[in-house]
Design a protein around this motif. Structure first.
Motif, PDB file in Angstrom:
ATOM      1  N   ILE A 193      29.067  11.756-119.206  1.00 11.32           N
ATOM      2  CA  ILE A 193      28.367  12.282-118.047  1.00 11.32           C
ATOM      3  C   ILE A 193      28.271  13.798-118.195  1.00 11.32           C
ATOM      4  CG2 ILE A 193      28.349  12.483-115.527  1.00 11.32           C
ATOM      5  CD1 ILE A 193      28.132   9.592-116.460  1.00 11.32           C
ATOM      6  N   ILE A 194      27.048  14.335-118.154  1.00  8.17           N
ATOM      7  CA  ILE A 194      26.829  15.771-118.325  1.00  8.17           C
ATOM      8  C   ILE A 194      26.313  16.338-117.008  1.00  8.17           C
ATOM      9  CG2 ILE A 194      25.635  17.560-119.631  1.00  8.17           C
ATOM     10  CD1 ILE A 194      25.411  15.529-121.933  1.00  8.17           C
ATOM     11  N   LEU A 195      27.121  17.162-116.370  1.00  3.49           N
ATOM     12  CA  LEU A 195      26.784  17.729-115.072  1.00  3.49           C
ATOM     13  C   LEU A 195      25.737  18.825-115.227  1.00  3.49           C
ATOM     14  CD1 LEU A 195      27.431  17.860-112.013  1.00  3.49           C
ATOM     15  CD2 LEU A 195      29.210  19.542-112.581  1.00  3.49           C
ATOM     16  N   ASN A 196      24.555  18.590-114.668  1.00  3.91           N
ATOM     17  CA  ASN A 196      23.466  19.567-114.772  1.00  3.91           C
ATOM     18  C   ASN A 196      23.724  20.789-113.904  1.00  3.91           C
ATOM     19  OD1 ASN A 196      20.467  17.470-115.192  1.00  3.91           O
ATOM     20  ND2 ASN A 196      22.331  17.625-116.387  1.00  3.91           N
ATOM     21  N   HIS A 197      23.311  21.947-114.399  1.00  2.00           N
ATOM     22  CA  HIS A 197      23.274  23.191-113.625  1.00  2.00           C
ATOM     23  C   HIS A 197      24.616  23.558-112.997  1.00  2.00           C
ATOM     24  CE1 HIS A 197      19.171  22.411-114.432  1.00  2.00           C
ATOM     25  NE2 HIS A 197      18.901  21.690-113.366  1.00  2.00           N
ATOM     26  N   CYS A 198      25.700  23.257-113.712  1.00  2.00           N
ATOM     27  CA  CYS A 198      27.051  23.593-113.223  1.00  2.00           C
ATOM     28  C   CYS A 198      27.310  23.035-111.819  1.00  2.00           C
ATOM     29  CB  CYS A 198      27.265  25.107-113.212  1.00  2.00           C
ATOM     30  SG  CYS A 198      27.237  25.867-114.845  1.00  2.00           S
ATOM     31  N   GLY A 199      26.635  21.934-111.478  1.00  2.00           N
ATOM     32  CA  GLY A 199      26.864  21.335-110.171  1.00  2.00           C
ATOM     33  C   GLY A 199      26.107  21.993-109.038  1.00  2.00           C
ATOM     34  N   VAL A 200      25.093  22.816-109.346  1.00  2.00           N
ATOM     35  CA  VAL A 200      24.190  23.416-108.355  1.00  2.00           C
ATOM     36  C   VAL A 200      24.946  24.175-107.255  1.00  2.00           C
ATOM     37  CG1 VAL A 200      22.102  22.996-106.997  1.00  2.00           C
ATOM     38  CG2 VAL A 200      22.717  21.398-108.788  1.00  2.00           C
TER      39      VAL A 200
END
Length: 282
Positions: A165-172
């Motif tokens: 699982i790769i969290l996009n945008h540091c978790g917004v």
């Protein structure tokens, strides 16, 4: 300068698909953002290659978009090393057939945008069962959620522990709002799982106007570095959304400045090594 693999390159070709999410965003609405423009803006930025990231096209167009970009990637000098395609894990209807087709389209990972969907979507048995299929195929899943949704992301990663699982945008994180505690706790919890990674991307677009700079995002970068570590981070441009800040050349310069504070091996991990490994780029 550190060589970069851009794991979050959007492209907008209005003739190929609909992009309803850009309506009302003056910088992006009804405008093309093709490969040629990306090449111009990234020239000299040490981009060694890109992964096209599905662009949140209108629901009926997500498969057409992947097919269109797959053809683009075959063109000389495209720089596209693979595709991260959209998928619909919430339904069994056509899911396996789409995964099979994607094997021939150069797809190296998948995403289902969740920050605009009902929270319960990712909690169903069907969604989790289908996400585990990605893990069995060796395909990572890019996770796009708001900070308040990250506990759901934690549950999803726990139930799909065979899937990267790769969290996009540091978790917004809401950098402009300046209330990061909920986000900080969620990042630490996610990072405690062995199958989770974090994507260094998007942060400048979450800053207050006129404050989109390294100083504003540095505490957030430091927090993900402290929790995930460089060997569990990848980099992305989030172009053309980065145009909502100061544009791609500015983000490339900020990126190199951020990486300059790390060791050579740490910077290489974020810049290209981890992406090569996770997405099977060789």
């Amino acid at each position: 300068m550190v060589k970069l693999i851009d794991t979050h390159q959007h492209l907008i070709y209005p003739e190929a698909a609909g992009y309803g999410w850009t309506d009302g965003i003056e910088t992006l609405a009804h405008k093309p953002f093709p490969l040629e423009r990306y090449a111009e803006l990234s020239a000299g930025g040490e981009i060694a290659g890109t992964l096209f990231m599905e662009t949140g096209v209108d629901d009926a167009d997500y498969q057409a978009e992947a097919r269109f970009v797959s053809d683009l990637a075959k063109g000389a000098g495209s720089g596209i090393l693979g595709l991260i395609a959209s998928c619909r894990p919430e339904t069994d209807d056509g899911f396996d057939a789409w995964l099979e087709e994607c094997e021939g389209l150069g797809v190296v990972g998948f995403r289902r945008i969740l920050h605009v969907m009902p929270d319960e979507l990712s909690t169903t048995d069907t969604f989790r069962r289908n996400l585990r299929k990605l893990g069995r195929r060796g395909k990572p899943f890019d996770l796009c959620m708001l900070p308040k949704q990250l506990p759901l992301g934690l549950e999803l990663a726990q139930h799909c522990d065979n899937t990267t699982i790769i969290l996009n945008h540091c978790g917004v994180p809401d950098i402009a709002g300046g209330e990061p505690e909920e986000w900080r706790k969620a990042i630490a919890a996610l990072a405690a799982l062995p199958n989770t990674y974090c994507k260094l991307s998007g942060l400048l677009a979450y800053c207050a106007p006129e404050q989109a700079n390294q100083q504003a995002i540095q505490p957030y970068v430091d927090h993900v570095l402290e929790n995930f570590g460089p060997s569990r981070m990848v980099w992305g441009s989030d172009w053309p959304v980065v145009e909502l800040a100061n544009g791609l050349p500015d983000w490339l310069a900020v990126t190199q400045s951020l990486l300059a504070g790390l060791s050579k091996n740490e910077a290489a991990s974020i810049g290209h090594d981890t992406a090569s490994r996770l997405y099977g780029l060789g």
